[in-house]
Design an enzyme around this catalytic site. Structure first.
Site, PDB file in Angstrom:
ATOM      1  N   CYS A  62     -95.450 -39.381 -19.177  1.00  0.00           N
ATOM      2  CA  CYS A  62     -96.892 -39.776 -18.207  1.00  0.00           C
ATOM      3  C   CYS A  62     -98.076 -38.892 -18.958  1.00  0.00           C
ATOM      4  CB  CYS A  62     -96.790 -39.000 -17.276  1.00  0.00           C
ATOM      5  SG  CYS A  62     -98.763 -39.910 -16.551  1.00  0.00           S
ATOM      6  N   ILE A  63     -99.118 -39.250 -20.216  1.00  0.00           N
ATOM      7  CA  ILE A  63     -99.906 -38.714 -20.745  1.00  0.00           C
ATOM      8  C   ILE A  63    -100.794 -39.850 -20.848  1.00  0.00           C
ATOM      9  CG2 ILE A  63     -98.286 -39.756 -22.658  1.00  0.00           C
ATOM     10  CD1 ILE A  63     -99.494 -37.328 -24.389  1.00  0.00           C
TER      11      ILE A  63
END
Length: 213
Positions: free
Chosen positions: A92-93
């Site tokens: 998750c970025i």
């Protein structure tokens, strides 16, 4: 499943060739299958002078049919205890989030994906995130709490560190199975690592690009 556009395949072929000719330090990149440009295997070497030093973390990068207008996804195959990695390995970025206006996310539109981003910028962002997790919107809340305790105690709280060290040791066994020498010094880490010759842009992929040309 939708087939990739010719433009997507041409873009991926150019990016893959560029990374083979000028690799990103700390990474080894190759195709999962020589006849599929839309799925890459990335090996991430833990940067020296960090908790991840000596680590060997493998991930799959999957590209959508309309790349680069939509972002790829990155999923770790190696267990990674990190505030921004889900339990299933999904990363998750912000850079991989679709370019939509979502005030609830706390992210600015400029922080999200846009077609000027490349695999190279993604890889550099991953290394940056390993060193400096985003704890404001964590994918793994427990890891985020542990990381903050470790950071705020200046390393005196060892719980987070012990988990990372254990995962690094486990990943080195995987590197041995793959016949990969993991860089341990900054000098070795900065050596750009090319994929094995057999994983260069194969004739099957070239034929696919030409077919969609």
């Amino acid at each position: 499943m939708a087939q990739p556009t010719g433009a997507a395949l041409r873009t991926l072929a150019i990016e893959y060739k560029g990374i083979q000719e000028e690799p990103v330090e700390g990474f080894r990149v190759r195709l999962v299958n020589d006849d599929n440009l839309c799925e890459w295997e990335v090996a991430i070497f833990g940067p020296p002078d960090t908790l991840y030093q000596g680590g060997y973390f493998k991930a799959h990068v999957k590209f959508p049919p309309d790349y680069p207008y939509s972002p790829p996804t990155v999923r770790f195959l190696t267990k990674v205890w990190h505030p921004n990695v889900y339990e299933n390995g999904d990363l998750c970025i912000s850079i991989l989030h679709p370019p939509v206006d979502d005030p609830q996310s706390g992210e600015l539109p400029c922080e999200r994906w846009n077609p000027t981003q490349t695999v190279r910028t993604i890889l550099l962002s991953v290394i940056s995130l390993l060193n400096e997790p985003n704890t404001f919107s964590p994918a793994n809340v427990d890891a985020s709490v542990m990381y903050r305790r470790w950071r705020d105690s200046k390393g005196k709280d060892k719980e987070y560190e012990k988990i990372i060290r254990k995962q690094v040791a486990s990943s080195r066994l995987e590197a041995e199975k793959d016949g990969v020498i993991v860089p341990m010094t900054r000098e070795d880490y900065c050596v750009k690592t090319k994929a094995p010759a057999g994983n260069a842009l194969g004739s099957g992929v070239t034929a696919i690009v030409q077919l969609h040309g």
